[in-house]
Design a protein around this motif. Structure first.
Motif, short mmCIF file in Angstrom:
data_model
loop_
_atom_site.label_atom_id
_atom_site.label_comp_id
_atom_site.label_asym_id
_atom_site.label_seq_id
_atom_site.Cartn_x
_atom_site.Cartn_y
_atom_site.Cartn_z
N VAL A 1 -29.44 73.86 24.59
CA VAL A 1 -29.41 74.83 23.48
C VAL A 1 -29.20 76.21 24.08
N TYR A 2 -28.20 76.96 23.58
CA TYR A 2 -27.83 78.25 24.17
C TYR A 2 -27.81 79.30 23.07
N GLY A 3 -28.69 80.28 23.18
CA GLY A 3 -28.68 81.40 22.26
C GLY A 3 -28.21 82.65 22.98
N GLN A 4 -27.35 83.43 22.35
CA GLN A 4 -26.74 84.56 23.03
C GLN A 4 -26.65 85.75 22.09
N SER B 1 -29.51 89.01 6.71
CA SER B 1 -30.76 89.05 7.48
C SER B 1 -31.81 88.13 6.88
N LEU B 2 -31.43 87.33 5.89
CA LEU B 2 -32.39 86.49 5.18
C LEU B 2 -32.38 85.05 5.65
N SER B 3 -31.31 84.61 6.27
CA SER B 3 -31.22 83.20 6.64
C SER B 3 -30.44 83.06 7.93
N GLY B 4 -30.38 81.83 8.44
CA GLY B 4 -29.70 81.57 9.69
C GLY B 4 -28.28 81.08 9.48
N ALA B 5 -27.42 81.35 10.45
CA ALA B 5 -26.05 80.85 10.38
C ALA B 5 -26.03 79.34 10.54
N VAL B 6 -26.87 78.80 11.42
CA VAL B 6 -27.00 77.35 11.60
C VAL B 6 -28.47 77.02 11.46
N VAL B 7 -28.80 76.11 10.55
CA VAL B 7 -30.18 75.72 10.28
C VAL B 7 -30.30 74.21 10.46
N VAL C 1 -45.97 76.48 19.34
CA VAL C 1 -44.75 76.99 18.71
C VAL C 1 -43.55 76.71 19.59
N LEU C 2 -43.72 76.78 20.90
CA LEU C 2 -42.64 76.52 21.84
C LEU C 2 -43.18 75.68 22.99
N GLU C 3 -42.51 74.59 23.27
CA GLU C 3 -42.89 73.73 24.39
C GLU C 3 -41.68 73.51 25.29
N GLY D 1 -33.15 84.30 20.87
CA GLY D 1 -33.91 83.16 20.38
C GLY D 1 -35.26 83.61 19.85
N ARG D 2 -35.75 82.93 18.82
CA ARG D 2 -37.07 83.24 18.27
C ARG D 2 -37.67 81.95 17.73
#
Length: 682
Positions: free
Chosen positions: A385-388, A354-360, A412-414, A399-400
């Protein structure tokens, strides 16, 4: 500084060791020749020392340099200079050219090297006597095996075949030296398997470290020597090593060379396989060594590293550092590319934390940390880009996007698109969809946590920056739906809805094109307290309260436009028209033009009627323009029209019926002014 333009007139003599006058004994020719030229510096013949560089080429322009250049410091007198040049045995029947540089300035064109009588003789002279025999060249490949000859007579002495002997000696028991070619050769013509031409064996089961069954030593210090050389004419192995648990083939470099070097002209330079273990292992076991464990490079257009896996991982890293890192210096290339031709994922990152991302994705410049795009598909179904989330019962957020820098004022998001779009089909912009008929989730949820009520500090902020379009649209598309299209709720003390407009036009517009219903319904809790039906009729349970003081009606006028406070009368010459009062005690008097009506009626075009026309006060209190023509006005006096157009005056004790317009609520002693009047026609 002015730079001289140098030119040269050349004269060339290939002396090749020409003798001087008076020489009586023949001497061998040398490779030097005399070169003479004249230097011209911007039209004058200089007298000074210059640095000359002479370079030999095999072409008048371009071409290849022959030998090393010759640099000399020469004295130039009246432009003339003479020197000897020696390029060794560079000359032959091929034509050469000489390039000359003076103080670093290359003179053009190059000068052809012409022959002299001695050189011409050398080109056509008869061959001289043969020189001494040179050293032998390398041994050619071995010829085919000849037939086995008859057995010869037995030799004398202790060395007979087969031969076996055991000795204990600190030196070599058998030593052979060949000064020209192979020192020792073992050959076998057997066709049996596992046959060895030469075998070296250590019979001890516990030998000392680095003991060798066969050891090859090459004492050469150049780069072409080989300690042990194995070759195989077919598809077998040039060198083969086998061990149950050790190292089959071990190579070590004690300097900057290679422990094991693999090379192939057209096949595979190195091939490692394993039946059940690891085919190849590369490791650095020195913690102070920061070098790369495996370096793979190519200068061609092929792949530097090609990894194939039937069902496992192409590359698996279990280190504490970076698993895979790809670096490129080209803007059109990629550090890492994953390619899947079978319909699956090209790049997958796995993490159980829970501390880092699988893909960064990280970008230390102004570019993108993560960028997804559709390259060639034109179906409109591709996703950049697809988050599931939800696979295998998982929970969380697909997604966050987060900003942790309070001074960062960027979005932050465009989401940006230049398409024409088709909003009813959810295409062309940003689309959020909750696809669950039993769900109660929000497709879009915006939240802001601030103590300020500044403009723009909002959960959802919509902007229309063009000359058309809407800053926000809410649409219920199901014709059988009973839900609310837009619901605004406020649990605090501020208004639930605030509408502000700084430009011209309408601040709030409600449109109803259905067959029935209301334009607006206002409730107290769940009870209706006010309603405006589809025709524009208003219903108010608690009545109405306005800021004005009278009830007025818009009226058509003739002549000069009446102003607020003017007394008007019916125009007898134009039906349904009103004009300024024209005489005292006028029986046509109709009333006073309202200054600030509380309720205005008779808008000629309903809600589209502008509110800046004259409105006749029908009831209530209204300011009226008056004169002292009939004496001072006291509170309670009846008022009638005066002889001054648009003005009223105190009525006589018994006014004529139909001439009174109201009762004074204020007194006036002046010749003219304005008093507040209670409207009452009689």
């Amino acid at each position: 500084m002015k730079r001289n333009r140098l030119a040269i007139v050349l004269g060339l003599a290939l002396g090749l060791g020409l003798g001087l006058a008076g020489t009586v004994q023949a001497a061998p020719q040398t490779t030097a020749f005399t070169y003479q030229g004249q230097l011209n510096a911007s039209g004058s013949l200089p007298n000074q020392t210059y640095t000359f560089t002479f370079t030999l080429y095999n072409a008048a322009t371009g071409g290849a340099q022959i030998g090393a250049p010759i640099t000399q410091s020469l004295v130039v007198s009246n432009g003339l200079f003479t020197t000897d040049l020696d390029f060794g045995l560079a000359f032959g029947p091929t034509q050469y050219w000489l390039e000359i540089s003076v103080n670093g300035q290359v003179l053009t064109p190059r000068q052809p090297v012409t022959t002299t009588p001695v050189a011409q003789y050398a080109l056509n002279a008869p061959a001289g006597p043969a020189g001494p025999t040179g050293p032998a060249g390398p041994t050619g490949p071995a010829g085919p095996q000849g037939p086995i000859g008859p057995t010869g007579p037995a030799g004398s002495g202790p060395f007979t075949l087969p031969y076996a002997n055991t000795q204990s000696n600190a030196g070599a028991l058998f030593s052979i030296t060949n000064t020209t070619n192979t020192a020792l050769m073992g050959s076998s013509s057997s066709t049996d398997s596992s046959v060895n031409a030469v075998v070296g064996a250590i019979s001890s089961t516990a030998p000392g470290g680095f003991s060798s069954g066969v050891r090859g030593i090459n004492n050469g210090t150049g780069g072409l020597g080989i300690g042990v050389y194995g070759s195989q004419a077919g598809s077998g192995w040039g060198v083969y090593g086998v061990t149950p648990s050790g190292i089959g083939v071990y190579g070590n470099s004690s300097g900057n060379g290679f422990g094991v070097y693999a090379n192939s002209s057209s096949g595979t330079g190195l091939n490692a396989t394993s039946t059940s273990g690891i085919a190849a292992t590369f490791g650095l076991y020195n913690t102070a060594n920061n070098s790369t464990a495996v370096a793979v490079s190519t200068v061609g257009a092929g792949n530097a590293l090609n990894v194939t896996a039937a069902s496992g991982y192409g590359i698996l890293s279990t280190a504490d550092g970076t698993g895979v890192r790809g670096t490129t210096s080209s803007i059109s290339a990629a550090g890492i590319i994953g390619d899947n031709t079978g319909g699956g994922e090209s790049v997958v990152g796995l993490a159980n934390t829970s501390l880092s991302g699988a893909v960064v994705g990280r970008n230390d410049g102004a570019g993108s940390g993560v960028r997804g795009f559709i390259a060639t598909d034109t179906s409109g179904n591709g996703i950049g880009v697809y988050g599931q989330v939800g696979i295998s019962g998982s929970k969380g957020r697909a997604g966050r996007f987060e900003n942790t820098n309070a001074s960062n004022t960027s979005n932050v998001l465009e989401v940006e698109t230049n398409t024409i779009g088709d909003i009813p089909t959810s295409r062309g912009g940003a689309s959020f969809f909750v696809n669950n008929t039993n769900g109660v989730a929000a497709a879009v949820r915006g939240e802001v946590n601030t103590i300020f009520g500044n403009f723009g500090a909002s959960g959802i902020y919509g902007v229309s920056s063009g000359t058309g379009g809407f800053a926000g649209v809410f649409y219920s598309s199901n014709t059988s739906g009973n839900g609310t299209t837009l619901q605004v709720s406020n649990a605090g003390n501020g208004p639930a809805t605030a509408i502000a407009k700084s430009g011209p036009g309408t601040a709030l517009q409600v449109s109803h094109s259905g067959a029935s219903g209301n334009l607006a319904v206002l409730q107290n809790g769940s009870t209706n307290v006010a309603r405006i039906d589809k025709t524009g009729k208003g219903f108010f349970n608690g009545g109405t309260q306005t800021g004005g003081a009278d009830l007025a009606e818009f009226v058509p006028t003739s002549g000069a436009l009446p102003q607020a406070g003017d007394v008007v009368e019916i125009d007898p010459d134009q039906p349904d028209r009103f004009r300024l009062s024209s005489r005292a005690y006028s029986p046509l008097v109709a009333g006073v033009i309202s200054t600030d009506p509380g309720v205005t009626m008779n808008a000629r075009h309903g809600a589209d009627q502008p509110t800046d026309g004259p409105a006749l006060a029908l009831a209530g209190r209204v300011p009226v323009k008056v004169t002292g023509e009939n004496g001072p006005i006291r509170i309670g006096d009846l008022l009638v029209s005066s002889s001054t157009p648009g003005h009223a005056m105190r009525a006589p004790p018994t006014p004529v019926s139909g001439t009174v317009i109201g009762k004074a609520l204020q007194a006036m002693d002046d010749a003219s002014g304005t008093v507040l009047m209670l409207t009452m026609l009689r």
